[in-house]
Design a protein around this motif. Sequence first.
Motif, short mmCIF file in Angstrom:
data_model
loop_
_atom_site.label_atom_id
_atom_site.label_comp_id
_atom_site.label_asym_id
_atom_site.label_seq_id
_atom_site.Cartn_x
_atom_site.Cartn_y
_atom_site.Cartn_z
N ILE A 47 0.88 -1.18 0.00
CA ILE A 47 0.00 0.00 0.00
C ILE A 47 0.91 1.23 0.00
CG2 ILE A 47 -2.07 -0.95 1.12
CD1 ILE A 47 -0.89 -0.20 3.79
N TYR A 48 0.34 2.41 -0.11
CA TYR A 48 1.17 3.62 -0.25
C TYR A 48 1.92 3.94 1.05
CZ TYR A 48 2.64 8.43 -0.90
OH TYR A 48 3.40 9.57 -0.97
N GLU A 49 3.23 4.04 0.92
CA GLU A 49 4.08 4.36 2.07
C GLU A 49 4.52 5.82 1.96
OE1 GLU A 49 7.61 1.95 2.18
OE2 GLU A 49 8.41 3.04 3.90
N SER A 50 4.25 6.60 3.00
CA SER A 50 4.51 8.04 2.91
C SER A 50 5.96 8.40 3.12
CB SER A 50 3.65 8.77 3.95
OG SER A 50 4.14 8.47 5.26
N GLY A 51 6.69 7.55 3.86
CA GLY A 51 8.07 7.92 4.23
C GLY A 51 8.13 8.68 5.54
N ASP A 52 6.97 8.96 6.15
CA ASP A 52 6.94 9.64 7.44
C ASP A 52 6.64 8.64 8.56
OD1 ASP A 52 7.45 12.29 6.81
OD2 ASP A 52 5.38 12.70 6.27
N GLY A 53 7.11 8.98 9.74
CA GLY A 53 6.74 8.25 10.93
C GLY A 53 5.63 9.00 11.64
N ALA A 54 4.77 8.27 12.32
CA ALA A 54 3.68 8.95 13.02
C ALA A 54 3.19 8.09 14.18
CB ALA A 54 2.53 9.24 12.06
N ARG A 55 2.38 8.72 15.00
CA ARG A 55 1.80 8.06 16.16
C ARG A 55 0.33 8.46 16.21
NH1 ARG A 55 0.94 9.67 21.68
NH2 ARG A 55 1.20 11.87 21.21
N ILE A 56 -0.53 7.55 16.66
CA ILE A 56 -1.95 7.89 16.84
C ILE A 56 -2.24 7.84 18.33
CG2 ILE A 56 -4.32 7.26 16.22
CD1 ILE A 56 -3.29 5.78 13.82
N ASP A 57 -2.83 8.90 18.86
CA ASP A 57 -3.07 8.88 20.31
C ASP A 57 -4.40 8.19 20.64
OD1 ASP A 57 -5.15 10.72 20.10
OD2 ASP A 57 -3.97 12.43 20.80
#
Length: 669
Positions: free
Chosen positions: A505-515
């Motif tokens: 699937i599409y990979e943005s290249g960013d890291g993230a967190r969901i609270d």
Amino acid sequence: MSQERITSLLTEKRSYLPPEHGKSAAWIGSQEEYESICQHANDDPEGFWGARAAQLLHWFRPWNKVLQSGSENFEYQWFVGGKLNAAYNCIDRHLINGRRNKAALIWQGENEMNVRCYTYQMLYTEVCRVAHALSSLRVRKGDRVALYMPMIPELVIAMLACARIGAIHTAIFSGYAEGGVLSRIQDSKAKVVITADAAMRAGKVKPLKANLDPILEKCPSVAHVVVVNRARMENVAMKRNRDVWWHDLIDDFTLDADFPCEPMSATDTLFLLHTSGSTGKPTGVMHSLGGYLTYAAHTTQWVFDMRDDDVYWCTADIGWITGHTYAVYGPLALGATTVMFEGVPTWPNPDRYWRIIEKFRVNIFYTAPTVVRSLMRLGVAWTERYDLSSLRILGSVGEPINPEAWTWFHKYIGREELPIVDTWWQTETGGAMIAALPYANKLKPGSATFPLPGIDATIIQQSTEEDGEQEQRGYLVIRKPWPGMMQGVFQNPQKYRSYFERFGIYESGDGARIDEEGYYWILGRIDDSINVSGHRLSTAEIETVLTAHPQVGEAAVVPMPHDLKGEAIYAYVTLHEDCPWSEELRTDLRNLVRRDIGPLASPEYIQFVENLPKTCSGKTLRRMLRKIAGSAYSDLGDTTSLASPAVLPAIIQGHQNLMAGHPEQYTDA
Ligand code: WT7
């Protein structure tokens, strides 16, 4: 991103409810409404996107299929069989829907007294003339036209003239220097380049045409160069039969000559825009007409809650994707009034933005955290003398907005009541993906809030073996296609596939967190990109320039935290034997990058080292170098993978010396 900033984002606990006033008139007026639209878009994506495309755009012929998925190569085609034209949607239809005499484009020149305003009718006339003019240079459907232009109305006119013909424009940021321009023109094989004699920048005249001339020697595809006379420079070299002045060229075309809009397929390419990739070569992101324009209009309307009498200003340079989507295509497709500013926020005084807001009674103001941080430093005296009461919505893009800048923006520009829509997206995504809806979502400073309806974002937790160390990272990915997604990478299908290969699937290249409440917190790039003042640069591209110097052996470029720019560039450089380091060499290297890629890419610091830290297999341990550049010495992780651990103390010592000895010396404005 620095540990400190990540920590400050992680500990941010405040939240702000959307304003009550304005809710009832809003496109999306509550969290419940947002959630129910998400539900519908999720249950029936094609129905959702088809309805938006039909509501927002004029189609010469409707599509047969909303979405066609090519299962193998992650190729998606939107609105297959549909016919439309972007210039028709951004201009012509507004001539017959009551907006004919509405201001389409308000341009503020660098000089305060220099203002130009185009109604939709006036824009139509100019775009038709330029379409005729380009056509007389044999620009045809599918040809590429490079736009190396400053922030002047001719840039918008040129984009729409290309769209009218069906030619593919490819903008090149006017701050790019030789290498950046060369690689983009060569990659796109542009037939025509449109430029200006010079750009005006903070009171100085910066030549553009003269920069271009040596580059064109290496660009055989270019048959003509059209030059706007912006700065009245003398002695502009014009090559016979190749170069022509914009004003001479359009002079041949009368004011009443319509240029019919080419009926284009929705799946034709509207434009190409290069972004820094993971390699030394920029990635030519292609956007398709029907999908992109639908997504631009859709997100502009909802994220900025655009109303017909709004004056809207996106401060981004049109040479970047933000300017394409949110200064040109989104607002004009909606028949809105868009403001364009030629200058910089700090010249002649750091009040230019606030003056413009007061002068044109701007309602919606979309800018970047780096701008907020730099203006914040200069004190509130510059904001307090202006009447900013016309403002209704504020926006932010380019990097995570740190809570300090958020608070200042909210307090001094937003009078503690305006929503700030933080919008996460990328050149590849075409428009905002994770962003607040101003009258629906509760805000948390530093969070881009939730994915927009129809955007199926998630985070994949995966341990990766990077530099021989185990690390937990959340990859921000998008599971379903959306209309604004790039159509491909120009003449590089392998590069396009690489966005999908790791996860399917599409990979943005960013890291993230969901609270715990489902808010997204973007933590910065995971790949080898650096985000300087909201602009993506590739470490590999800068390393290639540095190692081209005859005395340089190896170079490793990493991001370091920076108060104003978010991230700055830190370069570790080894020299060949018998080549001593010197301040002069350091300056030479910085100038090399400056000349080749542009001032934006110039390293903040260059540290000369004996050796780079490597694994036994010879891989450079970039993660360690990032930590050292950020002074996080105690956080170097497992050092047992080092081939020779002895190199570390020397590198750390060198970093400390550099930090202590030359604090601001290498700052690049
Ligand atoms: C990268 C895209 C289209 C925006 C202009 C830059 C970072 C962008 C945010 C945001 C946190 C952000 C990401 C992204 N980024 N907006 N609101 N919060 N990070 O476009 O040059 O294609 O760069 O900019 O890292 O991947 P770009």
